[in-house]
Design an enzyme around this catalytic site. Structure first.
Site, PDB file in Angstrom:
ATOM      1  N   HIS A 116       0.902  -1.281   0.015  1.00 29.41           N
ATOM      2  CA  HIS A 116      -0.007   0.031  -0.052  1.00 29.41           C
ATOM      3  C   HIS A 116       0.994   1.223  -0.083  1.00 29.41           C
ATOM      4  O   HIS A 116       1.526   1.407   0.867  1.00 29.41           O
ATOM      5  CB  HIS A 116      -0.947  -0.069   1.152  1.00 29.41           C
ATOM      6  CG  HIS A 116      -2.071  -1.017   1.035  1.00 29.41           C
ATOM      7  ND1 HIS A 116      -2.542  -1.696   1.927  1.00 29.41           N
ATOM      8  CD2 HIS A 116      -2.827  -1.252   0.033  1.00 29.41           C
ATOM      9  CE1 HIS A 116      -3.354  -2.750   1.600  1.00 29.41           C
ATOM     10  NE2 HIS A 116      -3.517  -2.451   0.408  1.00 29.41           N
ATOM     11  N   ALA A 117       0.705   2.132  -1.011  1.00 26.87           N
ATOM     12  CA  ALA A 117       1.593   3.328  -1.348  1.00 26.87           C
ATOM     13  C   ALA A 117       1.722   4.132  -0.098  1.00 26.87           C
ATOM     14  O   ALA A 117       3.057   4.425   0.177  1.00 26.87           O
ATOM     15  CB  ALA A 117       0.991   3.807  -2.626  1.00 26.87           C
ATOM     16  N   ARG A 118       0.841   4.430   0.602  1.00 28.35           N
ATOM     17  CA  ARG A 118       0.845   5.590   1.621  1.00 28.35           C
ATOM     18  C   ARG A 118       1.388   5.150   2.761  1.00 28.35           C
ATOM     19  O   ARG A 118       1.583   5.924   3.614  1.00 28.35           O
ATOM     20  CB  ARG A 118      -0.570   6.076   1.414  1.00 28.35           C
ATOM     21  CG  ARG A 118      -1.547   5.197   2.424  1.00 28.35           C
ATOM     22  CD  ARG A 118      -2.876   5.639   2.197  1.00 28.35           C
ATOM     23  NE  ARG A 118      -4.101   4.747   2.447  1.00 28.35           N
ATOM     24  CZ  ARG A 118      -5.147   5.184   2.351  1.00 28.35           C
ATOM     25  NH1 ARG A 118      -5.828   6.284   2.070  1.00 28.35           N
ATOM     26  NH2 ARG A 118      -6.250   4.198   2.942  1.00 28.35           N
ATOM     27  N   GLU A 119       1.615   4.065   2.937  1.00 24.11           N
ATOM     28  CA  GLU A 119       2.158   3.231   4.116  1.00 24.11           C
ATOM     29  C   GLU A 119       3.441   3.464   4.435  1.00 24.11           C
ATOM     30  O   GLU A 119       4.411   2.446   4.593  1.00 24.11           O
ATOM     31  CB  GLU A 119       1.459   1.967   4.379  1.00 24.11           C
ATOM     32  CG  GLU A 119       0.105   1.880   4.397  1.00 24.11           C
ATOM     33  CD  GLU A 119      -0.750   0.691   4.174  1.00 24.11           C
ATOM     34  OE1 GLU A 119      -0.074  -0.425   4.593  1.00 24.11           O
ATOM     35  OE2 GLU A 119      -1.866   0.626   4.184  1.00 24.11           O
ATOM     36  N   ASN A 128      -3.635  -5.541  -2.472  1.00 24.90           N
ATOM     37  CA  ASN A 128      -3.786  -6.668  -1.238  1.00 24.90           C
ATOM     38  C   ASN A 128      -4.988  -6.931  -1.320  1.00 24.90           C
ATOM     39  O   ASN A 128      -5.663  -7.509  -0.128  1.00 24.90           O
ATOM     40  CB  ASN A 128      -3.185  -5.969  -0.129  1.00 24.90           C
ATOM     41  CG  ASN A 128      -2.995  -7.029   1.174  1.00 24.90           C
ATOM     42  OD1 ASN A 128      -2.287  -8.098   0.527  1.00 24.90           O
ATOM     43  ND2 ASN A 128      -3.347  -6.798   2.295  1.00 24.90           N
ATOM     44  N   HIS A 164       2.505  -3.351   7.183  1.00 23.62           N
ATOM     45  CA  HIS A 164       1.344  -2.211   6.671  1.00 23.62           C
ATOM     46  C   HIS A 164       1.429  -1.420   7.855  1.00 23.62           C
ATOM     47  O   HIS A 164       1.828  -1.361   9.019  1.00 23.62           O
ATOM     48  CB  HIS A 164       0.008  -2.838   6.546  1.00 23.62           C
ATOM     49  CG  HIS A 164      -0.116  -3.731   5.370  1.00 23.62           C
ATOM     50  ND1 HIS A 164      -1.135  -3.538   4.297  1.00 23.62           N
ATOM     51  CD2 HIS A 164       0.265  -4.931   5.190  1.00 23.62           C
ATOM     52  CE1 HIS A 164      -0.915  -4.434   3.305  1.00 23.62           C
ATOM     53  NE2 HIS A 164      -0.217  -5.371   4.021  1.00 23.62           N
ATOM     54  N   SER A 165       0.656  -0.193   7.596  1.00 22.24           N
ATOM     55  CA  SER A 165       0.456   0.729   8.736  1.00 22.24           C
ATOM     56  C   SER A 165      -1.133   1.102   8.676  1.00 22.24           C
ATOM     57  O   SER A 165      -1.775   1.269   7.423  1.00 22.24           O
ATOM     58  CB  SER A 165       1.038   1.950   8.831  1.00 22.24           C
ATOM     59  OG  SER A 165       0.803   2.850   7.820  1.00 22.24           O
ATOM     60  N   GLU A 194       0.305  -4.510  11.249  1.00 24.78           N
ATOM     61  CA  GLU A 194      -0.254  -3.192  11.100  1.00 24.78           C
ATOM     62  C   GLU A 194       0.616  -2.292  12.055  1.00 24.78           C
ATOM     63  O   GLU A 194       0.449  -2.505  13.465  1.00 24.78           O
ATOM     64  CB  GLU A 194      -1.780  -2.916  11.234  1.00 24.78           C
ATOM     65  CG  GLU A 194      -2.676  -3.489  10.188  1.00 24.78           C
ATOM     66  CD  GLU A 194      -2.478  -2.823   9.170  1.00 24.78           C
ATOM     67  OE1 GLU A 194      -2.121  -1.820   8.939  1.00 24.78           O
ATOM     68  OE2 GLU A 194      -3.381  -3.507   8.211  1.00 24.78           O
TER      69      GLU A 194
HETATM   70 ZN   LIG Z   1      -1.948  -1.724   4.143  1.00 24.32          ZN
END
Ligand SMILES: [Zn+2]
Length: 535
Positions: free
Chosen positions: A204-207, A307, A360-361, A436
């Site tokens: 996920h790009a923004r994480e 994902n 992830h975040s 996460e």
């Molecule tokens: Zn994610």
């Protein structure tokens, strides 16, 4: 023309000019990303929750970008809304009687405040590239607590592989839709009997915190090993730093892959305008526009949530069929080059892949399979859960950060098409975890982590991850020990029970194979069957 007419025209002209100027200012500020807000919504009834879930699975990113999926009644949901839709969104919440607050008044201001001072500019990249180029020896460590472009990260990985060929090898997982190579490093001498652990981030790009954490792990390993190499080369035995026995232990006993950015196209897109939420908060890949009719209009958008694109209960739950949704699952399972290549890479390790961890975040969670439905587990759930509980405890020991562990629907929400569930089911991986990272679920700044939290986040995560690495290492070592003990016992026991063995073998050369079980008992030594003796 009379004076009054002239005055009238002048006035009209002034009004038109003001309108134009106002429009330019507004359009410009919209373009910069001013006015993005994050709403914290509290569904208090089952009906409200269901309505939120429906919105989560159908809404365009601009209208409602869920930072958190709705999961339970009285559990808060954070939703980012683009400036042109905030008024409408607020009306919608009020009309349906939701309890809500505006958690972030202007996201761009927060981005400037929290990330503005983080060195992410191209000039820094240029300096770093120069340093990488001019570095002699093994000094190419990244300064942590910063974010780097994908080209810097790629060059860094290449330099490590070039300078430390005995320790790290560059791996190419595949190529993205925009033509970037997905790169990673492989640590530890590979032998076919060794177990493998894969860690990735940035699907996920923004994480960004996840990408930083994976980079930190790489830095940790090469720092340790490069110190040893430098010492060896410079003979600085006195006062030299000893290598970390824990890391050495991993490298001796397992093969560790780290892929810091699985979705480099998306990541680079988030960096194009770092203080503009429209870019910075991009989650998906950058696949070409796809369109779908949502009952009102035909909407077309770029990107697929990688994902949600894995072939595990594809499109069943927690994913969207609308291309403009943040959780768009794509036209079919593995339709995307990134997820397809990655699944092939993981599948190539089948049988040896003992642990798979994806970073992830955010929310501070340690998630295991399966996440598409409550109370659905793999047969080895007890072991999976035991190690997760231990990892979370170890992680918390460093700074007291509290993590929860469980399956998706147990602790966050149900979703399908994720990489860890696919890996668990298809490749039968013992430890398959989605982590996460910080901040916690209840914190309102979500993906925008304070700079001073980056290194502690990576450090504590490493502490948790070492629990998994220790399990794999120790199990392999004990199975090795068991094997060598068994082989010692077998050698001791290995003898011919009868005296005619040599004669029988000579007169019928295939006898050892044809009457194997009898020959193991009577002529194990002559038939060279010691390794098959039951102990
Ligand atoms: Zn994610």
């Amino acid at each position: 023309m009379t004076t009054s007419m002239l005055l009238f025209f002048q006035m009209i002209l002034r009004v038109i000019l003001t309108v134009i100027l106002l429009c330019i200012a507004t359009c410009h500020s919209l373009e910069k990303g001013d006015g993005f807000q994050v709403f914290r919504v509290l569904p208090t009834t089952n009906q409200q929750l269901l309505q939120m879930i429906r919105l989560f699975e159908t809404a365009d990113t601009d209208r409602a970008d869920f930072w958190h999926a709705p999961s339970v009644v009285n559990g808060t949901v954070d939703i980012m809304v683009a400036p042109e839709h905030t008024g409408q969104f607020q009306k919608y919440l009020e009309k349906h009687g939701y309890t809500y607050q505006i958690a972030i008044q202007d996201l761009r201001t927060l981005l400037i405040e929290k990330e503005g001072n983080i060195s992410t500019h191209s000039t820094d990249d240029a300096f770093f590239m120069k340093r990488l180029h001019d570095d002699v020896g093994f000094h190419s460590r990244l300064r942590m607590g910063e974010y780097y472009s994908y080209s810097v990260l790629s060059t860094w990985l290449q330099r490590i592989a070039e300078n430390m060929p005995d320790i790290a090898k560059l791996i190419k997982v595949g190529t993205t839709i925009e033509g970037r190579e997905i790169l990673g490093l492989k640590f530890g001498k590979d032998t076919p009997d060794k177990k493998v652990v894969v860690i990735d981030a940035g699907i996920h790009a923004r994480e960004w915190a996840a990408i930083h954490t994976a980079s930190y792990f790489i830095n940790l390993v090469i720092f340790d090993q490069s110190s040893l190499l430098e010492n060896k080369i410079n003979f600085q035995i006195v006062n030299s730093r000893e290598g970390d026995p824990q890391i050495q232990n991993y490298l001796d006993n397992i093969v560790l892959y780290i892929i810091p950015v699985l979705n480099p196209d998306g990541y680079e897109y988030t960096r194009t305008d770092k203080t503009n939420p429209r870019a910075r908060m991009w989650r998906k890949s950058r696949s070409p526009k796809a369109c779908a009719f949502d009952g009102v209009r035909n909407s077309c958008c770029m990107g697929v949530d990688l994902n949600r694109n894995f072939d595990f209960r594809f499109s069943e739950i927690g994913a969207s069929r609308y291309p403009c949704s943040e959780i768009y699952h794509g036209p079919s399972a593995f339709s995307e080059p990134e997820s397809k290549a990655y699944s092939q890479f993981l599948a190539s390790l089948k049988g040896r892949l003992e642990a798979y961890i994806t970073l992830h975040s955010y929310s501070q969670l340690w998630i295991y399979s399966y996440s598409h439905r409550k109370f659905t587990y793999a047969p080895d759930i007890d072991e999976t859960r035991r190690v997760a509980a231990k990892a979370v405890q170890e992680l918390g020991r460093m700074y007291g950060t509290k993590y929860r562990h469980g399956t998706g629907p147990e602790i966050i929400y149900a979703f399908s098409g994720g990489s860890t569930d696919w890996a668990k089911e298809t490749l039968k991986i013992k430890y398959s975890y989605t982590i996460e990272l910080r901040p916690g679920y209840e914190e309102w700044n979500g993906f925008v982590l304070d700079k001073n939290q980056l290194i502690p986040t990576a450090k504590e995560t490493w502490a948790g991850v070492t629990v998994v690495l220790d399990e794999v290492t120790n199990q392999w070592k004990s199975s090795k020990n068991r094997e060598s003990e068994l082989s010692r016992i077998r050698q001791e026991k290995c003898s011919d029970r009868l005296s005619g063995c040599a004669y029988w073998l000579q007169s019928s050369p295939n006898i050892c194979r044809i009457s194997q079980s009898t020959m193991i008992r009577d002529c194990a030594k002559t038939c060279d069957l010691c390794h098959m003796i039951a102990v």
